[in-house]
Write a protein that holds these residues in place. Structure first.
Motif, PDB file in Angstrom:
ATOM      1  N   GLY A  73       0.844  -1.294   0.057  1.00 16.59           N
ATOM      2  CA  GLY A  73      -0.012   0.057   0.130  1.00 16.59           C
ATOM      3  C   GLY A  73       0.915   1.212   0.021  1.00 16.59           C
ATOM      4  N   ILE A  74       2.266   1.091   0.301  1.00 16.33           N
ATOM      5  CA  ILE A  74       2.967   2.249   0.624  1.00 16.33           C
ATOM      6  C   ILE A  74       3.932   2.251  -0.826  1.00 16.33           C
ATOM      7  N   ARG A  75       4.480   1.487  -1.234  1.00 17.17           N
ATOM      8  CA  ARG A  75       5.352   1.346  -2.478  1.00 17.17           C
ATOM      9  C   ARG A  75       4.430   0.896  -3.556  1.00 17.17           C
ATOM     10  N   LYS A  98      -0.590  -2.380   4.566  1.00 15.37           N
ATOM     11  CA  LYS A  98       0.048  -1.516   5.281  1.00 15.37           C
ATOM     12  C   LYS A  98      -1.123  -0.236   5.438  1.00 15.37           C
ATOM     13  N   ILE A  99      -2.331  -0.132   5.129  1.00 17.92           N
ATOM     14  CA  ILE A  99      -3.355   0.747   5.253  1.00 17.92           C
ATOM     15  C   ILE A  99      -3.068   1.614   6.467  1.00 17.92           C
ATOM     16  N   ASP A 100      -2.232   1.198   7.553  1.00 13.81           N
ATOM     17  CA  ASP A 100      -2.240   2.007   8.694  1.00 13.81           C
ATOM     18  C   ASP A 100      -1.121   2.995   8.668  1.00 13.81           C
ATOM     19  N   ARG A 105      -1.127   4.850  -0.275  1.00 12.00           N
ATOM     20  CA  ARG A 105      -2.037   5.235  -1.204  1.00 12.00           C
ATOM     21  C   ARG A 105      -2.495   4.133  -1.879  1.00 12.00           C
ATOM     22  N   PRO A 106      -4.035   3.787  -1.098  1.00 10.01           N
ATOM     23  CA  PRO A 106      -4.733   2.591  -1.264  1.00 10.01           C
ATOM     24  C   PRO A 106      -5.269   2.829  -2.830  1.00 10.01           C
ATOM     25  N   GLU A 107      -5.669   4.044  -3.220  1.00 13.26           N
ATOM     26  CA  GLU A 107      -6.231   4.145  -4.619  1.00 13.26           C
ATOM     27  C   GLU A 107      -5.315   3.675  -5.712  1.00 13.26           C
ATOM     28  N   GLN A 108      -4.062   4.157  -5.448  1.00 12.40           N
ATOM     29  CA  GLN A 108      -2.891   3.784  -6.418  1.00 12.40           C
ATOM     30  C   GLN A 108      -2.775   2.238  -6.510  1.00 12.40           C
TER      31      GLN A 108
END
Ligand SMILES: Nc1nc2c(ncn2[C@@H]2O[C@H](COP(=O)(O)OP(=O)(O)OP(=O)(O)O)[C@@H](O)[C@H]2O)c(=O)[nH]1
Ligand SMILES: [Mg+2]
Length: 147
Positions: A73-75, A98-100, A105-108
């Motif tokens: 979720g980050i990279r 890793k949405i914490d 960037r959940p949409e990406q």
């Protein structure tokens, strides 16, 4: 044939997620080989990032009933090739990890999963806070019951 095989880039959070699903507290180390657990198959990220290792993933996928494509979720830069999930001839779901993190960037991440050809639902989770883990677990259990 009830195994779920987790695939995704190095460090995407596959092993941490499997531990969260299995309610294991133990420290997570880098996955060095394809590991069979009770109901899950963990794979090293290198297998998804190096096309010459795809054949090993495909052979392993024959023992799974579902492919879970795990997206960091980050990279969220492109790592897996377009259509990656479709090479397994199995149903697939997407999981954003890793949405914490404030940097998530959940949409990406969702766009990456759709590009990789995931056919089923997409879940967003954190192995650290447990967010989304129960929802994913319920989906996997329900799916198992219906097999
Ligand atoms: N913030 C945050 N970090 C996470 C989460 N899950 C995993 N991480 C971190 O991401 C890194 C990689 O986690 P792993 O679970 O080892 O990733 P993996 O996909 O199994 O990696 P490989 O075994 O190398 O393929 C570790 O530093 C974890 O602490 C999460 O939910 N939130
Ligand atoms: Mg791992």
């Amino acid at each position: 044939m009830r195994q779920v095989m987790f695939v995704g880039a190095v460090g995407a959070g596959k092993t941490s997620l499997i531990h969260a699903l299995e309610k294991k507290e133990q420290q997570v180390a880098k996955t060095q080989a394809i590991m069979f657990h009770d109901g899950t198959i963990d794979t090293p990220g290198e297998y998804a990032q190096m096309p010459r290792l795809y054949s090993a993933l495909m052979v392993t996928a024959s023992q799974a009933s579902l492919i879970a494509v795990v997206q960091d979720g980050i990279r969220t830069g492109p790592v897996l090739p377009p259509g990656f999930a479709t090479m397994f001839a199995r149903q697939s779901i997407g999981i954003i990890t890793k949405i914490d993190s404030p940097e998530a960037r959940p949409e990406q991440a969702r766009v990456r999963l759709l590009e990789s050809g995931v056919s089923g639902p997409i879940f967003a989770v954190s192995a650290f806070t447990g967010e989304g883990i129960e929802t994913l677990l319920k989906f996997l259990e329900r799916r198992c019951d219906n097999e």
